[in-house]
Structures are given as structure tokens and as C-alpha cells.
Write a protein that holds these residues in place. Structure first.
Motif, PDB file in Angstrom:
ATOM      1  N   ASP A 277      31.103 144.152  70.297  1.00  0.00           N
ATOM      2  CA  ASP A 277      31.270 145.254  71.340  1.00  0.00           C
ATOM      3  C   ASP A 277      32.954 145.962  71.301  1.00  0.00           C
ATOM      4  OD1 ASP A 277      28.862 145.105  72.110  1.00  0.00           O
ATOM      5  OD2 ASP A 277      29.385 143.366  73.736  1.00  0.00           O
ATOM      6  N   ASN A 278      33.794 145.299  70.549  1.00  0.00           N
ATOM      7  CA  ASN A 278      35.192 145.559  70.381  1.00  0.00           C
ATOM      8  C   ASN A 278      35.545 146.247  68.918  1.00  0.00           C
ATOM      9  OD1 ASN A 278      38.236 145.033  70.200  1.00  0.00           O
ATOM     10  ND2 ASN A 278      37.873 144.339  72.203  1.00  0.00           N
ATOM     11  N   PRO A 279      35.926 147.386  68.950  1.00  0.00           N
ATOM     12  CA  PRO A 279      35.959 147.862  67.621  1.00  0.00           C
ATOM     13  C   PRO A 279      37.408 147.333  66.928  1.00  0.00           C
ATOM     14  CG  PRO A 279      36.793 149.494  69.410  1.00  0.00           C
ATOM     15  CD  PRO A 279      35.851 148.329  69.918  1.00  0.00           C
ATOM     16  N   THR A 280      38.389 147.017  67.852  1.00  0.00           N
ATOM     17  CA  THR A 280      39.618 146.413  67.310  1.00  0.00           C
ATOM     18  C   THR A 280      39.464 144.994  66.616  1.00  0.00           C
ATOM     19  OG1 THR A 280      40.887 147.879  68.726  1.00  0.00           O
ATOM     20  CG2 THR A 280      42.077 145.651  67.898  1.00  0.00           C
ATOM     21  N   LEU A 281      38.563 144.095  67.557  1.00  0.00           N
ATOM     22  CA  LEU A 281      38.390 142.792  66.887  1.00  0.00           C
ATOM     23  C   LEU A 281      37.591 142.900  65.848  1.00  0.00           C
ATOM     24  CD1 LEU A 281      38.234 140.859  70.147  1.00  0.00           C
ATOM     25  CD2 LEU A 281      40.420 141.242  68.818  1.00  0.00           C
ATOM     26  N   THR A 282      36.461 143.659  66.104  1.00  0.00           N
ATOM     27  CA  THR A 282      35.643 143.748  64.717  1.00  0.00           C
ATOM     28  C   THR A 282      36.393 144.119  63.586  1.00  0.00           C
ATOM     29  OG1 THR A 282      33.671 144.543  66.240  1.00  0.00           O
ATOM     30  CG2 THR A 282      33.547 145.202  63.941  1.00  0.00           C
TER      31      THR A 282
ATOM     32  N   GLY B 105      43.296 152.380  68.881  1.00  0.00           N
ATOM     33  CA  GLY B 105      42.790 152.045  70.209  1.00  0.00           C
ATOM     34  C   GLY B 105      41.931 152.881  71.055  1.00  0.00           C
ATOM     35  N   ILE B 106      41.830 154.131  70.466  1.00  0.00           N
ATOM     36  CA  ILE B 106      41.179 155.386  71.267  1.00  0.00           C
ATOM     37  C   ILE B 106      39.643 154.993  71.292  1.00  0.00           C
ATOM     38  CG2 ILE B 106      40.709 157.681  71.101  1.00  0.00           C
ATOM     39  CD1 ILE B 106      43.215 158.381  70.025  1.00  0.00           C
ATOM     40  N   THR B 107      39.029 154.393  70.134  1.00  0.00           N
ATOM     41  CA  THR B 107      37.756 154.177  70.350  1.00  0.00           C
ATOM     42  C   THR B 107      37.091 153.122  71.524  1.00  0.00           C
ATOM     43  OG1 THR B 107      37.536 154.363  67.990  1.00  0.00           O
ATOM     44  CG2 THR B 107      35.511 153.344  68.830  1.00  0.00           C
ATOM     45  N   GLY B 108      37.897 152.143  71.470  1.00  0.00           N
ATOM     46  CA  GLY B 108      37.789 151.189  72.545  1.00  0.00           C
ATOM     47  C   GLY B 108      37.960 151.711  73.915  1.00  0.00           C
ATOM     48  N   MET B 109      39.145 152.520  74.085  1.00  0.00           N
ATOM     49  CA  MET B 109      39.346 153.202  75.328  1.00  0.00           C
ATOM     50  C   MET B 109      38.306 154.212  75.904  1.00  0.00           C
ATOM     51  SD  MET B 109      41.265 153.491  78.122  1.00  0.00           S
ATOM     52  CE  MET B 109      42.812 152.652  77.652  1.00  0.00           C
ATOM     53  N   ASN B 110      37.790 154.905  74.847  1.00  0.00           N
ATOM     54  CA  ASN B 110      36.746 155.733  75.030  1.00  0.00           C
ATOM     55  C   ASN B 110      35.481 155.351  75.508  1.00  0.00           C
ATOM     56  OD1 ASN B 110      38.157 158.278  74.760  1.00  0.00           O
ATOM     57  ND2 ASN B 110      37.480 158.419  72.362  1.00  0.00           N
TER      58      ASN B 110
ATOM     59  N   GLY C 212      50.586 150.549  84.782  1.00  0.00           N
ATOM     60  CA  GLY C 212      50.862 149.604  83.895  1.00  0.00           C
ATOM     61  C   GLY C 212      50.031 149.566  82.546  1.00  0.00           C
ATOM     62  N   TYR C 213      50.167 148.519  81.719  1.00  0.00           N
ATOM     63  CA  TYR C 213      49.736 148.273  80.279  1.00  0.00           C
ATOM     64  C   TYR C 213      48.117 148.477  80.305  1.00  0.00           C
ATOM     65  CZ  TYR C 213      48.706 146.734  75.594  1.00  0.00           C
ATOM     66  OH  TYR C 213      47.982 146.633  74.470  1.00  0.00           O
ATOM     67  N   GLY C 214      47.719 149.571  79.608  1.00  0.00           N
ATOM     68  CA  GLY C 214      46.412 149.717  79.397  1.00  0.00           C
ATOM     69  C   GLY C 214      45.734 150.473  80.409  1.00  0.00           C
ATOM     70  N   LYS C 215      46.666 150.912  81.634  1.00  0.00           N
ATOM     71  CA  LYS C 215      46.009 151.831  82.596  1.00  0.00           C
ATOM     72  C   LYS C 215      46.059 153.353  82.352  1.00  0.00           C
ATOM     73  CE  LYS C 215      45.692 148.250  85.527  1.00  0.00           C
ATOM     74  NZ  LYS C 215      44.511 147.374  85.589  1.00  0.00           N
TER      75      LYS C 215
ATOM     76  N   GLY D  13      46.239 141.149  72.510  1.00  0.00           N
ATOM     77  CA  GLY D  13      45.090 141.237  73.377  1.00  0.00           C
ATOM     78  C   GLY D  13      43.915 141.999  72.657  1.00  0.00           C
ATOM     79  N   ALA D  14      42.911 142.206  73.365  1.00  0.00           N
ATOM     80  CA  ALA D  14      41.446 142.603  72.896  1.00  0.00           C
ATOM     81  C   ALA D  14      41.896 143.741  72.247  1.00  0.00           C
ATOM     82  CB  ALA D  14      40.696 143.024  73.953  1.00  0.00           C
ATOM     83  N   TYR D  15      42.730 144.891  72.523  1.00  0.00           N
ATOM     84  CA  TYR D  15      42.627 146.193  71.729  1.00  0.00           C
ATOM     85  C   TYR D  15      44.040 146.119  71.190  1.00  0.00           C
ATOM     86  CZ  TYR D  15      38.576 147.090  74.305  1.00  0.00           C
ATOM     87  OH  TYR D  15      37.048 147.201  74.677  1.00  0.00           O
ATOM     88  N   SER D  16      44.730 145.136  70.802  1.00  0.00           N
ATOM     89  CA  SER D  16      45.791 145.215  70.147  1.00  0.00           C
ATOM     90  C   SER D  16      46.041 145.835  68.906  1.00  0.00           C
ATOM     91  CB  SER D  16      46.383 143.722  69.855  1.00  0.00           C
ATOM     92  OG  SER D  16      47.529 143.850  69.215  1.00  0.00           O
TER      93      SER D  16
END
Length: 296
Positions: free
Chosen positions: A90-95, A278-283, A218-221, A55-58
């Protein structure tokens, strides 16, 4: 590295954290364990590329991309959500994955559900050529073999081993390497049935249990209560937790302690499986929702 948590718990109960998150700066925690033997197998087979799903932040996508850069093979990430194709920046994981050289292919959610379908995989081979396939989350027999190495001889003194659960590979390795007198507790990060069946594909029934009350929707919640817990825990211990996996695990174990779930003098080992990328994207998402951000 095992690290005792400097918090007083009732009835002589002790908590210790195994800092798997410190294994590698980018191939972190259980992802390091899961990829270890898969990388060796890919090299043995002469594969030049590894393809996987996420996923986007995997965490798995980020770790696989970093492993490809470090060990010299091409990586392909099949990403859930075609709407992300123009939002990589806009997505640190994908970047990060792209900066490591990973080729990203975005698919619809319907297409993504075909990730285990042989015809879909064949279409990916037609598009990308020969590759070594690693499943979503990295879980397969070789991943479980790697996760069996998390526990070492000094860990035999613990009465309980606790870990967060995604696809079930990490807990399967722990179940197989735990001592008969130890109880392995898994804290799923997602809702849904069938996880126990997935674990039983790799590990025998017996000294383990899934605690399903701490997925926080759930996942990512994530909730403000969980954010406050993660930040308080960091302030008290200096140990950062991610909100998708380890935060829920640590919250659950400590809540169970205060609710009398564990016997007196229980000696509990918590496996910190990483996931801090994943914290950067979550923040960023928390800021948009005007919620507190997670400390690191």
C-alpha cells in the motif's frame, strides 16, 4: 539546469529555479548530491552493502535503494514504524525500494530513536553483517561535500540562495559554497529546535538564516492552502513541487516577496531538491481525507 520563473514580481525581484530534481529519474535532487561521495567511499572501503534509516515515504530510502540497484551494492533500510511490515504493497515508496532490492527492517518508534546509538548499530551489524552506514536523511561530511557542488560559477549573480531544510546537509553545502555577498535562506520542513546547531556542525555561522514560519504544522503536514498553491504554481510554470519540502519553500519565498522581505531587484535562486516520488503516497492520503490531490 536553471529555469527562470515566468511570473511578474514586484519591485524588480526575480526568481530562478535550479532544477536539481532533473539530475536523475530516481536518485533525485539533493539525494543524488548526498549519496555521490558516500557511494564512492563505500566502494573505496570494499563494502558490499549500505544500511540507512528512514520513514514510510522517505526520499532518502527511495534514492538509496535506486543507487544500490544502479551501482551494484546491497541496501538495507531500517524503517520507522513496525505497523508497516504488512502494508508495503500500500506504500509506493516502500514498494519501489523493495523492487530495487532493498531489504526492509521495520522497527518501533522507540527503537528508531536509537539510530545513532553505537550498541543499536552493533546489533544491526550482528543481524546483517558488514555494511557502510549512511545516516537518516543522508547527512554527513561526505553528503555536505556533494551538496557544495550544487552551486556553480553562473550562480554567483544571485543575491539569495533558498532551499528547503530537513536534516541540514543540503543547506550546509550551500552555505560553504555560496559567495560572501550572497545570503542563504533555509526553510525547515519540520518543527523543532536544534536545527541551527546541526547545521553549525558542518558550516560556519555567517551568511545564512533559517525561516521557520512555513512548516505548515511540521514534517509531512499539509494544508489545502498549500495544495492549492502547489497546483497553481504547476499550472503557471510547468514545474512540479512536492508537498513536504519544495512546496513549502516556494510558498514561503513568494509570500516573503509579497510581504516586503526582500530588497528591490533581489535576484533569488530557489533550489528544487526533488522529492517528487513522495507525491503518489501523499495523494493517496489526500484522497482518503477528501482533499484536492497534487498535480504532476
Amino acid at each position: 539546469m536553471n529555469e527562470h520563473i515566468p511570473i511578474d514580481f514586484p519591485r524588480g525581484i526575480k526568481l530562478t529555479v535550479k532544477r536539481e530534481d532533473l539530475l536523475h529519474p530516481h536518485i533525485s535532487g539533493n539525494k543524488f548530491r548526498k549519496l555521490k561521495y558516500n557511494i564512492l567511499e563505500a566502494q573505496k572501503l570494499g563494502k558490499k552493502a549500505v544500511l540507512t534509516f528512514g520513514g514510510a515515504y522517505s526520499n532518502h530510502i527511495a534514492a538509496t535503494a535506486a543507487a544500490g540497484k544502479e551501482y551494484g551494492f546491497a541496501t538495507i533500510g531500517v524503517i520507522r514504524g513496525e505497523e508497516l511490515v504488512n502494508k508495503i504493497g500500500d506504500n509506493p515508496t516502500l514498494t519501489f525500494a523493495q523492487q530495487c532490492g532493498m531489504m526492509l527492517k521495520f522497527v518501533t518508534r522507540d527503537e528508531y530513536r536509537l539510530k545513532s546509538d553505537s550498541q543499536f548499530v552493533k546489533s544491526l551489524e550482528t543481524e546483517f553483517g558488514d555494511f557502510y552506514l549512511v545516516p537518516e536523511g543522508g547527512t554527513n561530511e561526505l553528503a555536505v561535500k556533494g551538496c557544495e557542488e550544487i552551486l556553480v560559477a553562473e550562480d554567483e549573480k544571485f543575491t539569495h540562495i533558498a532551499c528547503s531544510v530537513g536534516t541540514g546537509g543540503t543547506i550546509s553545502g550551500l552555505i560553504k559554497s555560496a559567495q560572501p555577498q550572497q545570503k542563504v535562506l533555509g526553510f525547515p520542513a519540520l518543527k523543532g529546535e536544534g536545527l541551527a546547531d546541526d547545521i553549525c556542525k558542518f558550516a560556519p555561522p555567517g551568511n545564512w538564516e533559517l525561516i521557520t514560519a512555513y512548516h505548515f504544522g511540521g514534517y509531512g503536514k499539509i494544508t489545502e492552502e498549500l495544495i492549492v498553491f502547489i497546483n497553481d504554481f504547476y499550472d503557471n510554470t510547468g514545474i512540479p513541487l512536492d508537498p513536504v519540502y519544495t512546496g513549502k519553500l516556494f510558498f514561503g519565498v513568494i509570500d516573503l516577496i509579497h510581504n516586503g522581505h526582500f530588497a528591490d531587484n533581489a535576484n533569488i535562486l530557489l533550489i528544487h531538491t526533488g522529492g517528487l516520488q513522495g507525491i503518489t503516497g501523499m495523494n493517496a492520503e489526500l484522497k482518503r481525507k477528501k482533499l484536492p490531490i497534487i498535480k504532476t
